[in-house]
Write a protein that holds these residues in place. Sequence first.
Motif: not given
Lengths: 256, 151, 56
Positions: B36, B93-95, B97, B100, B103, B118, B120-123
């Motif tokens: 990214f 996605p759940d993550l 917030r 946070q 991507v 789209e 996507l969460a990155k943890h």
Amino acid sequence: MSLYKKCHRWFHQFASPKYFYDISHIISKYAIVVCIICFIAGLYGGLILAPADYQQGDSFRIMYVHVPAAWMALFVYVVMAVAGGIGLIWHIKLAEIVARNSAPIGASFTFLALVSGAIWGKPMWGAYWVWDARLTSFLILFFLYLGYIALQSAFEDRRVAARAGAILALVGIVNIPIIHYSVEWWSTLHQGSIISQIDKPTVHMSMLIPLIFMVLAFKTFYVTSLLIRVRTEILEYESNTSWVKQLLRDYKNVTN
Amino acid sequence: MTPRKKRIVIVCSILAGMALAATLILTAFEKNLLYFYSPTQVIAGETPTERSFRIGGLVLNDSVKRNTDNLEVSFVLTDTVNEITVTFEGILPDLFREGQGIVANGKLDADNVFKAEEVLAKHDENYMPPEVAQALEDAGAKIPESHDAAQ
Amino acid sequence: MSLTDFLSMGGYAKYIWPVYGICAVVLFLNIALPIFRERKVIRELQKRLQSEESKT
């Protein structure tokens, strides 16, 4: 006798099929016990004792399969390549056998890491799969294993197959540092390494201890599975020697 | 040279050759291997204009606005230097917030607003029980940031 | 903690249990198949040895 000579002699004795066959029974006996204890401790700690993660809730427990499987996938590949290289240079039969029989176990670990990661990715990232540098390089590792296994069955002569496989494994080893550093070199969706600094783990102690047990369990599992396979192949290889013939007669007496 | 020495040389040259080839290939494809781009790179105009690309960063605190009629959501993405507004319609996605890393995949429109298709969460690599996280927060300590989330 | 709490895994049961299930199957196969093969090879070699020795 000089130390070098001692080591040299020990190495050759250890690499002799008969000696290894005998000693492998003792090693695998201990490995199984350690493996079972570590699995019980790791699963109990990981699924019951460890608290839920502050971000990911209980879903982080997939880590206890995903991380050991991924680490062992890399570890087994290195063992396979190094053993293949030793077999290639010194023509040691045992090294060739270890390399060949590591491949299916390593492929299994790679498969587990990929599948557990995909299932973990769905709720957390929002996708089963993304083509970032870490995931892509890990998929290449899986194909390297499959290629190696295919190569082994493509040759009639096992020693030719071992040599061809060793060259493939050595060529593919360049992928290992790429997998390891992919999360540092490029922006990836995959998280960074949890052990980038040994003294400052990014995983809380209550979650890290079960993980260490699971890693030990996977490692001893590899030893156990490998030794059964290696013993089988030693018997096939050495089936015309007197010690194997004697062994087969002894086994017969036990089983009858 | 004995045959064994010859084989050692062959093995070493395979390893050296592969290392060299990999280094060259990876250097050549460096840019394409980025999963990214950061908001700074977007503002500097380093991103493709025609096709869609991915943008990554942290969701700015208090920037998430949800439309009550549909699933449309807008938020500000930051790399702590520059900011980009992102709009998205769909399930997050759940993550996902505030604060946070995420991507998003999509295109930049004329007003420099990123239209995501789209998200996507990155943890990061920090794992700890909620009480520990709370205690860290109470003590005023910042939870160690993943080095690449803020990249 | 009750058993149902444990099994529900904070709502992530449908992700966690398949992972552990697949792991169990893969690990089981990696022990069972080599053991079967070892036994089969020993049986075959014994048979071959027997026929060789009965000839002489």
